[in-house]
Enzyme design. Structure first.
Site: not given
Ligand code: RB5
Length: 155
Positions: A67, A98, A8, A65, A133
């Site tokens: 965060t 994993h 963004d 973005c 996993h």
């Protein structure tokens, strides 16, 4: 390897740096991110990259973005997507080994570009371990598909 990258308005500079970093490694990068700092809506970019990954048009995705949170949340709404937001390379590596993540995300307002490069490098170089996993990743898919979880919780 072919990756999609999306960002963004808060992550234009970092997107450019990471895109160049990936291309230097010979990775083909499909850039669906924005190129200006004009305010935009992160779900659009998260969805576009996630769609390409889920459809098999690319091998994986990178989302950035402010965060990394909003854009990864958007991506994770698409069936088949396992997007992980992280701020250091260890989590990025383990998220592939994993959790078989197919999108890595981070925040341009949270980490610096050198850390971001380390994150994408560890993520690209890591391989899903499968084994125990796989069952857990299958359980994630069951939740996604059925909104329920019938599988046993042991082991
Ligand atoms: C945009 O201001 C910011 O909210 C966005 O980049 C992101 O951090 C949201 O999770």
């Amino acid at each position: 390897m072919k990756l999609a990258i999306g960002n963004d308005h808060s992550a234009v500079d970092m997107k450019n740096e990471i895109k160049a970093h990936l291309e230097q490694k010979g990775i083909e990068v499909i850039d669906v991110g924005v190129c200006t700092t004009e305010s935009c809506n992160y779900p659009v970019l998260g969805y576009q990259v996630a769609r390409m990954v889920a459809d098999g048009a690319v091998d994986g995705g990178v989302l950035i973005c402010g965060t990394g949170v909003g854009i990864s949340l958007a991506a994770n709404k698409v069936k088949g997507i396992r997007a992980c937001v992280c701020s250091e390379p260890y989590t990025a590596k383990l998220s592939k080994m994993h959790n078989n993540t197919n999108i890595i995300a981070f925040g341009a307002r949270v980490i610096g570009v050198e850390t971001a490069k380390m994150i994408v490098d560890e993520w690209i170089n890591a391989e899903f371990e499968g084994g125990r996993h796989q069952k857990r990743v299958d359980m994630l898919a069951e939740i996604e598909q059925t909104q329920d979880l019938q599988a046993a919780h042991e082991g």
